[in-house]
Design a protein around this motif. Structure first.
Motif, PDB file in Angstrom:
ATOM      1  N   VAL A  91      12.858   8.312 -61.774  1.00  0.00           N
ATOM      2  CA  VAL A  91      14.067   8.263 -62.593  1.00  0.00           C
ATOM      3  C   VAL A  91      14.815   6.969 -62.292  1.00  0.00           C
ATOM      4  O   VAL A  91      14.783   6.468 -61.169  1.00  0.00           O
ATOM      5  CB  VAL A  91      14.978   9.495 -62.358  1.00  0.00           C
ATOM      6  N   ARG A  92      15.437   6.446 -63.343  1.00  0.00           N
ATOM      7  CA  ARG A  92      16.235   5.229 -63.181  1.00  0.00           C
ATOM      8  C   ARG A  92      17.348   5.245 -64.220  1.00  0.00           C
ATOM      9  O   ARG A  92      17.285   5.966 -65.214  1.00  0.00           O
ATOM     10  CB  ARG A  92      15.383   3.975 -63.309  1.00  0.00           C
ATOM     11  N   LEU A  93      18.360   4.450 -63.960  1.00  0.00           N
ATOM     12  CA  LEU A  93      19.460   4.346 -64.909  1.00  0.00           C
ATOM     13  C   LEU A  93      19.012   3.611 -66.165  1.00  0.00           C
ATOM     14  O   LEU A  93      18.260   2.640 -66.089  1.00  0.00           O
ATOM     15  CB  LEU A  93      20.645   3.590 -64.288  1.00  0.00           C
ATOM     16  N   THR A  94      19.504   4.065 -67.304  1.00  0.00           N
ATOM     17  CA  THR A  94      19.325   3.338 -68.554  1.00  0.00           C
ATOM     18  C   THR A  94      20.396   2.239 -68.599  1.00  0.00           C
ATOM     19  O   THR A  94      21.337   2.261 -67.793  1.00  0.00           O
ATOM     20  CB  THR A  94      19.523   4.278 -69.760  1.00  0.00           C
ATOM     21  N   PRO A  95      20.291   1.304 -69.522  1.00  0.00           N
ATOM     22  CA  PRO A  95      21.374   0.320 -69.658  1.00  0.00           C
ATOM     23  C   PRO A  95      22.732   0.997 -69.888  1.00  0.00           C
ATOM     24  O   PRO A  95      23.750   0.548 -69.343  1.00  0.00           O
ATOM     25  CB  PRO A  95      20.945  -0.523 -70.859  1.00  0.00           C
ATOM     26  N   GLU A  96      22.748   2.082 -70.663  1.00  0.00           N
ATOM     27  CA  GLU A  96      23.994   2.821 -70.884  1.00  0.00           C
ATOM     28  C   GLU A  96      24.489   3.445 -69.580  1.00  0.00           C
ATOM     29  O   GLU A  96      25.690   3.455 -69.299  1.00  0.00           O
ATOM     30  CB  GLU A  96      23.801   3.915 -71.947  1.00  0.00           C
ATOM     31  N   GLY A  97      23.545   3.966 -68.801  1.00  0.00           N
ATOM     32  CA  GLY A  97      23.897   4.551 -67.510  1.00  0.00           C
ATOM     33  C   GLY A  97      24.445   3.511 -66.546  1.00  0.00           C
ATOM     34  O   GLY A  97      25.400   3.769 -65.802  1.00  0.00           O
ATOM     35  N   GLU A  98      23.842   2.321 -66.556  1.00  0.00           N
ATOM     36  CA  GLU A  98      24.327   1.238 -65.704  1.00  0.00           C
ATOM     37  C   GLU A  98      25.750   0.855 -66.084  1.00  0.00           C
ATOM     38  O   GLU A  98      26.607   0.664 -65.208  1.00  0.00           O
ATOM     39  CB  GLU A  98      23.410   0.018 -65.807  1.00  0.00           C
ATOM     40  N   ALA A  99      25.998   0.758 -67.378  1.00  0.00           N
ATOM     41  CA  ALA A  99      27.342   0.385 -67.845  1.00  0.00           C
ATOM     42  C   ALA A  99      28.358   1.467 -67.468  1.00  0.00           C
ATOM     43  O   ALA A  99      29.461   1.152 -67.000  1.00  0.00           O
ATOM     44  CB  ALA A  99      27.341   0.167 -69.358  1.00  0.00           C
ATOM     45  N   GLU A 100      27.982   2.725 -67.653  1.00  0.00           N
ATOM     46  CA  GLU A 100      28.893   3.816 -67.316  1.00  0.00           C
ATOM     47  C   GLU A 100      29.143   3.866 -65.808  1.00  0.00           C
ATOM     48  O   GLU A 100      30.272   4.040 -65.361  1.00  0.00           O
ATOM     49  CB  GLU A 100      28.335   5.159 -67.803  1.00  0.00           C
TER      50      GLU A 100
END
Length: 150
Positions: free
Chosen positions: A97-106
């Motif tokens: 599992v890894r952060l999505t770009p949206e997850g990184e921004a959030e």
């Protein structure tokens, strides 16, 4: 019981009380400002430190919780579009599992707020005292880690 051991016991009780108070404030701030939970924040924080992602078992180890605790949190983060689950080549049972770009921004938004909350909460602690406490707590952690690895 010696005076030193009583002082250390009082220190532990104060640390525990302070930890619970800080954690409670952080939980409430995350709930109010981001409609999220501290465990979700912790998972995102761990993943932000490992850009290539982590296997679920690795994530559990980093967070020092069971796989079962992490699975539900990751599921909700996947549903929200903050985390991506990928198959691990050569291991049919494992997923990374890894952060999505949206997850990184959030997470960046949440982490900035979190840093400000911590700064406010610990504003009464002098910088030298904060450094001394950090070093003392690191020594305790090293001692316990050394005992675990024996």
């Amino acid at each position: 019981m010696s005076t030193i051991s009583k002082d250390r016991l009082r220190l532990w009780l104060r640390l525990l009380k302070a930890t619970r108070s800080v954690e409670s404030a952080l939980r409430e701030n995350l709930r109010q400002e981001f409609q999220t939970t501290l465990p979700r924040f912790d998972v995102m924080a761990a993943l932000s430190q490992h850009g290539q992602g982590l296997k679920m078992s690795e994530l559990s180890n980093v967070l020092k919780v069971s796989n079962g605790n992490v699975t539900g949190i990751v599921e909700r983060l996947v549903e929200d579009g903050h985390v991506l689950r990928e198959k691990v080549p050569g291991d049919r049972r494992a997923s990374r599992v890894r952060l999505t770009p949206e997850g990184e921004a959030e997470f960046t938004r949440q982490a900035a707020a979190h840093e400000n909350w911590i700064d406010e909460i610990f504003a009464a602690v002098a910088p030298e005292a904060a450094l001394g406490l950090s070093e003392a707590l690191d020594a305790v952690t090293r001692r316990l880690d050394k005992k675990e690895n024996m």
